[in-house]
Design a protein around this motif. Structure first.
Motif, mmCIF file in Angstrom:
data_model
loop_
_atom_site.group_PDB
_atom_site.id
_atom_site.type_symbol
_atom_site.label_atom_id
_atom_site.label_comp_id
_atom_site.label_asym_id
_atom_site.label_seq_id
_atom_site.Cartn_x
_atom_site.Cartn_y
_atom_site.Cartn_z
ATOM 1 N N GLU A 7 0.846 -1.196 0.000
ATOM 2 C CA GLU A 7 0.000 0.000 0.000
ATOM 3 C C GLU A 7 0.881 1.245 0.000
ATOM 4 O O GLU A 7 1.642 1.481 0.946
ATOM 5 N N SER A 9 -0.299 4.454 -0.218
ATOM 6 C CA SER A 9 -0.953 5.587 0.429
ATOM 7 C C SER A 9 -1.073 5.392 1.939
ATOM 8 O O SER A 9 -2.155 5.143 2.470
ATOM 9 N N LYS A 10 0.039 5.492 2.623
ATOM 10 C CA LYS A 10 0.022 5.447 4.080
ATOM 11 C C LYS A 10 1.252 6.164 4.623
ATOM 12 O O LYS A 10 2.230 6.396 3.904
ATOM 13 N N ALA A 103 -0.583 1.067 -7.965
ATOM 14 C CA ALA A 103 -1.370 1.529 -6.829
ATOM 15 C C ALA A 103 -2.864 1.545 -7.136
ATOM 16 O O ALA A 103 -3.688 1.175 -6.294
ATOM 17 N N PHE A 265 3.609 9.962 -1.076
ATOM 18 C CA PHE A 265 2.402 9.417 -0.461
ATOM 19 C C PHE A 265 2.416 9.585 1.057
ATOM 20 O O PHE A 265 1.364 9.772 1.676
ATOM 21 N N ASP A 266 3.598 9.530 1.651
ATOM 22 C CA ASP A 266 3.712 9.758 3.098
ATOM 23 C C ASP A 266 3.274 11.174 3.447
ATOM 24 O O ASP A 266 2.467 11.389 4.360
ATOM 25 N N LYS A 268 1.472 13.164 1.572
ATOM 26 C CA LYS A 268 0.071 13.298 1.183
ATOM 27 C C LYS A 268 -0.842 12.809 2.306
ATOM 28 O O LYS A 268 -1.848 13.446 2.632
ATOM 29 N N GLU A 269 -0.496 11.692 2.904
ATOM 30 C CA GLU A 269 -1.311 11.144 3.990
ATOM 31 C C GLU A 269 -1.247 12.004 5.243
ATOM 32 O O GLU A 269 -2.223 12.123 5.969
ATOM 33 N N SER A 274 -6.642 9.914 4.195
ATOM 34 C CA SER A 274 -7.779 9.387 3.442
ATOM 35 C C SER A 274 -7.765 7.871 3.528
ATOM 36 O O SER A 274 -6.769 7.255 3.906
ATOM 37 N N PRO A 276 -7.557 4.206 1.879
ATOM 38 C CA PRO A 276 -6.836 3.719 0.703
ATOM 39 C C PRO A 276 -7.661 3.798 -0.571
ATOM 40 O O PRO A 276 -7.157 4.127 -1.630
ATOM 41 N N ILE A 279 -7.640 7.325 -2.054
ATOM 42 C CA ILE A 279 -6.372 7.659 -2.692
ATOM 43 C C ILE A 279 -6.245 6.952 -4.027
ATOM 44 O O ILE A 279 -5.814 7.529 -5.023
ATOM 45 N N ILE A 283 -5.514 8.751 -7.721
ATOM 46 C CA ILE A 283 -4.347 8.565 -8.559
ATOM 47 C C ILE A 283 -4.680 7.821 -9.825
ATOM 48 O O ILE A 283 -3.908 7.819 -10.777
#
Length: 288
Positions: A7, A9-10, A103, A265-266, A268-269, A274, A276, A279, A283
């Motif tokens: 993942e 997005s985290k 992703a 992504f780090d 962004k989170e 948000s 998963p 996100i 994208i």
């Protein structure tokens, strides 16, 4: 979903970014690098040729006793830097296109999607690469510290084009706002990863370096004992080791692109947490 899916997005700390980068390269290595190679093979060949030409003219100018006095040397230097920017842009574009598909499809790669994204984003990524190179070069020439600042800020600018669907100048401008409040964290990650890459690069390039400087006392700083470029470039072992060295540098550049995606992504989170699914939906949306 791919059972080895990572993942993106985290939130991640330094250790997790490095470990997840290695895991991604390990699990996706073959298709990932194959996709990049297919999309970037022509720029790679041109860049290697330009680099060999630059090395040849630098060696010959050194042998003749004037490194910077040759017009051919200056021309080869411009060709070297120009093609280097192009090949790095091509590899970054194809790598980020692959990551975007990875992703959005939960680890299942849609190669047609990757190909279309690579084509549609290339001009934006290429323009951004030249713009970034100019800004960072000016920053390093005027004062070293501004160059470092720009390098950290612009490290995620390509991700803004790919994942936020921004244009060249929008991505360049938004990179400063995006990194705001996260500059030192990003610098720390890039510094540690950069050190690891430098050490590995030195170790892996050691055979070429030893052979190069051991060939009849070749040295840019020892003109009396240095061999001519014609003699040096007639040695097939030297040429093979040199090409391998360039390919290794391309590999490390791609590793840096993967790290920049995880950093993006780090941040962004941290800015906008948000789910998963949210996100992934974002994208997976292409430019109109």
């Amino acid at each position: 979903m791919n059972e080895n899916y990572i993942e993106f997005s985290k939130k991640r700390d330094l250790g997790t970014i490095i470990s997840d980068t290695l895991k991604f390269l390990r699990t996706e290595g073959r298709p990932f690098f194959t996709s990049i190679f297919r999309a970037s093979i022509i720029p790679m060949i041109v860049s290697i040729a330009a680099t060999l030409y630059y090395t040849y003219t630098a060696t010959e100018s050194s042998y003749l006793g004037s490194v910077f006095g040759s017009g051919e040397y200056l021309l080869s230097m411009l060709a070297y830097f120009g093609t280097l920017i192009v090949v790095n842009a091509a590899m970054s574009n194809s790598a980020l296109s692959y990551i975007k598909s990875y992703a959005s499809n939960r680890g299942i790669i849609d190669y047609e999607e990757v190909q279309e994204t690579t084509k549609s984003k290339f001009n934006s990524i290429l323009g951004l690469s030249f713009l970034n190179a100019i800004v960072m070069a000016v920053g390093f020439m005027l004062c070293f510290l501004p160059g470092i600042y720009f390098a950290v800020v612009l490290s995620v600018s390509g991700c803004l084009i790919m994942f936020d669907n921004l244009g060249t100048f929008d991505a360049f401008g938004d990179a400063f706002n995006f990194i705001k409040g996260h500059w030192w964290d990003t610098f720390g990650v890039l510094f540690v990863v950069g050190l690891i890459i430098i050490v590995l690069s030195i170790i892996l390039n050691l055979p070429a370096t030893i052979y190069q400087f051991g060939s009849d006392g070749f040295s840019l700083f020892n003109l009396e004992n240095s061999v001519s470029a014609t003699e040096l470039f007639s040695d097939p072992i030297f040429l093979i080791l040199t090409v391998i060295s360039y390919l290794l540098n391309y590999f490390f550049h791609i590793v840096g692109v993967v790290v920049s995606a995880f950093i993006y992504f780090d941040i962004k989170e941290q800015k906008d947490p948000s789910t998963p699914r949210d996100i992934i939906d974002t994208i997976g949306t292409d430019e109109a």
